[in-house]
Design a protein around this motif. Structure first.
Motif, PDB file in Angstrom:
ATOM      1  N   ARG A 183      -6.711  10.207   0.111  1.00  0.00           N
ATOM      2  CA  ARG A 183      -7.443   9.058   0.615  1.00  0.00           C
ATOM      3  C   ARG A 183      -7.856   8.097  -0.499  1.00  0.00           C
ATOM      4  O   ARG A 183      -8.631   7.166  -0.271  1.00  0.00           O
ATOM      5  N   TYR A 195      -5.590   6.279  -2.087  1.00  0.00           N
ATOM      6  CA  TYR A 195      -4.442   5.387  -2.240  1.00  0.00           C
ATOM      7  C   TYR A 195      -4.895   3.942  -2.482  1.00  0.00           C
ATOM      8  O   TYR A 195      -4.365   3.240  -3.351  1.00  0.00           O
ATOM      9  N   ASP A 251      -2.794   8.213   2.349  1.00  0.00           N
ATOM     10  CA  ASP A 251      -3.218   7.383   3.469  1.00  0.00           C
ATOM     11  C   ASP A 251      -3.038   5.921   3.081  1.00  0.00           C
ATOM     12  O   ASP A 251      -3.885   5.336   2.396  1.00  0.00           O
ATOM     13  N   ARG A 252      -1.939   5.314   3.519  1.00  0.00           N
ATOM     14  CA  ARG A 252      -1.624   3.936   3.151  1.00  0.00           C
ATOM     15  C   ARG A 252      -2.268   2.906   4.085  1.00  0.00           C
ATOM     16  O   ARG A 252      -2.151   1.709   3.838  1.00  0.00           O
ATOM     17  N   SER A 253      -2.923   3.359   5.138  1.00  0.00           N
ATOM     18  CA  SER A 253      -3.478   2.421   6.114  1.00  0.00           C
ATOM     19  C   SER A 253      -4.540   1.511   5.511  1.00  0.00           C
ATOM     20  O   SER A 253      -4.780   0.405   6.009  1.00  0.00           O
TER      21      SER A 253
END
Length: 628
Positions: A172, A174, A224-226
């Motif tokens: 998380r 990222y 987590d790229r979101s």
């Protein structure tokens, strides 16, 4: 300071330092316990950053090296690449030369002035934010690796807090990693973060430039790229790019415009249909990123195909690879090459980030496959390997990317490492130990002043097998016959990793090679057996002319196109000497002097051979030599 950084500082001032999180490291074998490894572990715990994330970011910026406190090409200091452009005081070599970027005698010389550097970008002053977060003064953050690691950890923690708060799950982080790159473009930020998480997946283990053993255990994650969607990053700068999709390249076109009876800043062509692309030329910009982009968008300035940013390796394309950019100072080479400018300052003795090495290598692999360019040092060359066109231009040629570009590491990343070939060919490949090889160069800051000892790809040649023997003479640089110097820009008696030369002699632990018509001696430890064809003068010839470009003979030119002079350089290839062959090619001249490409013509004639003659390549007529 950018709005994002200002908000981050304010948030930290109110909330205090980010609290440690309960991150459980994966079960791994015991890790090294040296000072550098301990510094990462302590800083990760202090600021609540997962230790693998901190190690991965640092690896991509510096490979955990301290670099002796010297700045990177983007004014970054220490293992965490904290930037301070004011302290780095960039300056360079381009203004020292007289090189005409076009290098075409059929047109007026093009010698534009680059103007002032743009140093206002917040990405070039992250040491200030690190100082605000840690209370450590900027000078200590620049010079003390332990403090530098703490400063980088504090930055990462601040970015994570700004994006949603601390977490013990490294997947998380990222967004914080993407923001650490300093990129404002979504493609660039994600490409940097992806490369960091790629390092985490494979792990790394190496000894740094100051003898510190550091290890990152393999930590495969699905990041987590979101979070990228809420970071306010700019979209990609255009889709018209020739680049691997994973690199997030953007298009920033160089203008093809008429002005004042001339035009700029490149020539239209149709390569490889019109001409084969033989070379990829590696440059450094001698300017900051923002200045570089300003210059390439000026129609009265010069051009190149790609720019690469130091801090995160981001790539912008300016000229389609089918067209001819004005970058190498030699029209023959320009017409048959693709130019890559890397943000940096060779004369400062600065270092190149791992992020930039990696994206550059991926781009070169892509271009080499597209244009069928062999991955060797005969085809992937530095600007410092491009020859002058005629005797009067040799001394003014540029010498970037400089002796501190790690060619061996670069070719490892290209998947084409320099390896020993079978013995008996009489050719060697230069390959010093980059970290241990520290020539005593001068002039990185001012003329005559010793440069800080730094790892180098360059090996200095002596006129006899002795460390005290004079250097060789480059007659084009010193017509009086005096020897070359150890000035950082003086390439008159110097070879670089990956270059190949024919062996002239051996004596004890010393090897001599043929170089500019002389025997150049160096320690045998700095080379490995190589394999290459060689040329020598045809029987009966006492010497063979050497050229800086492979232009056709006068009879090859059609009516209406003036024949270009075939002028030898100051050098000659004497009988009895051998030089390694880079390639053989028909002679070519690209007649392109008008804005309308309808009149552009490629003239071809007799064959030439490219040879490794000195530090720079050169050309000889195939009819004058024997290839063995």
């Amino acid at each position: 300071m950018s709005r994002t950084l200002a908000l981050t500082v304010a948030a930290i001032a109110v909330a205090g330092v980010v609290a440690p999180t309960a991150y459980a490291a994966p079960s791994t074998p015991p890790q090294p316990t040296g000072e550098r490894q301990a510094a990462f572990r302590a800083a990760a715990a202090e600021f609540g950053v997962p230790e693998p994330v901190l190690l991965g970011v640092s690896y991509l910026e510096s490979r955990w090296d301290a670099n002796g406190g010297a700045p990177s090409t983007a004014a970054g200091y220490g293992p965490m690449h904290l930037t301070d452009v004011r302290a780095a005081n960039p300056g360079g070599h381009h203004h020292d030369g007289t090189e005409d970027a076009r290098g075409d005698a059929a047109r007026p010389a093009l010698l534009p002035e680059p103007g002032d550097l743009d140093t206002d970008s917040p990405a070039l002053r992250t040491v200030d934010l690190a100082a605000s977060l840690t209370g450590i003064d900027p000078a200590t953050l620049r010079s003390d690796p332990v403090a530098n690691v703490r400063g980088g950890a504090a930055l990462l923690a601040a970015h994570q807090r700004d994006l949603g708060g601390p977490t013990g799950d490294p997947a998380r982080w990222y967004g914080a990693v993407a923001r650490y790159s300093g990129a404002t473009e979504a493609g660039a930020a994600s490409a940097f973060a992806d490369e960091v998480f790629s390092v985490l997946a494979t792990g790394a283990d190496r000894t740094t430039d100051d003898g510190q053993r550091v290890r990152l255990a393999a930590t495969p994650l699905t990041p987590d790229r979101s979070v990228l969607n809420r970071m306010g990053l700019a979209p990609a700068g255009g889709s018209r790019v020739e680049c691997p999709r994973s690199l997030g390249c953007e298009s920033i076109p160089a203008p093809y415009e008429e002005f004042g009876g001339d035009y700029g800043n490149h020539d239209l062509a149709d390569r490889p249909t019109s001409q084969k692309v033989d070379h990829i030329v590696i440059h450094d910009t001698e300017a900051t990123w923002d200045t570089t982009l300003r210059l390439v968008r000026d129609p009265t300035y010069v051009s190149w195909h790609y720019s690469l940013r130091s801090a995160d390796g981001h790539i912008a394309q300016h000229v389609p690879t089918k067209d001819v950019a004005w970058h190498a100072g030699n029209w023959y080479v320009n017409a048959k090459s693709i130019g890559l400018e890397h943000e940096g300052f060779a004369a400062q003795g600065t270092w190149y980030t791992e992020a930039m090495y990696r994206t550059s290598a991926k781009l070169v692999r892509y271009l080499a496959e597209k244009y069928r360019i062999p991955l060797d040092r005969q085809h992937v060359i530095g600007h410092d390997n491009v020859p002058g066109t005629v005797p009067g231009t040799v001394a003014g040629m540029h010498w970037d990317p400089g002796p501190y570009f790690d060619w061996s590491h670069y070719f490892d990343l290209l998947g084409a490492p320099f390896r020993p070939a079978g013995r008996g060919s009489g050719v060697v490949t230069v390959k010093p130990d980059f970290a241990a090889n520290k020539p005593a160069f001068t002039g990185c800051t001012e003329a005559g002043t010793p440069c800080a000892p730094r790892g180098s790809s360059s090996v200095v040649l002596r006129s006899a097998p002795s460390d005290t023997a004079p250097l060789l003479n480059d007659v084009a640089l010193r017509p009086d016959g005096s020897p070359a110097t150890l000035g950082v820009s003086d390439i008159g008696s110097r070879v670089d990793a990956g270059q190949q030369y024919a062996v002239a002699d051996r004596r004890g632990d010393w090897t001599a090679i043929w170089y500019l018509g002389q025997k150049g001696w160096f320690h045998s430890r700095d080379a490995i057996p190589g394999r290459a064809a060689t040329v020598s003068a045809k029987p009966g010839r006492t010497a063979v002319p050497v050229y800086g470009r492979a232009y056709p003979e006068a009879s090859a030119y059609p009516a209406g196109i003036p024949a270009q002079a075939v002028t030898p350089l100051q050098y000659s290839l004497p009988a009895g000497q051998r030089y390694a062959v880079g390639l053989t090619t028909p002679s070519e001249y690209y007649w392109a002097t008008t804005f309308d490409p309808a009149t552009h013509t490629v003239v071809r004639g007799e064959r030439y051979v490219q040879i490794q003659f000195g530090h720079r390549v050169a050309y000889v007529r195939a009819a004058d030599v024997v290839i063995s």
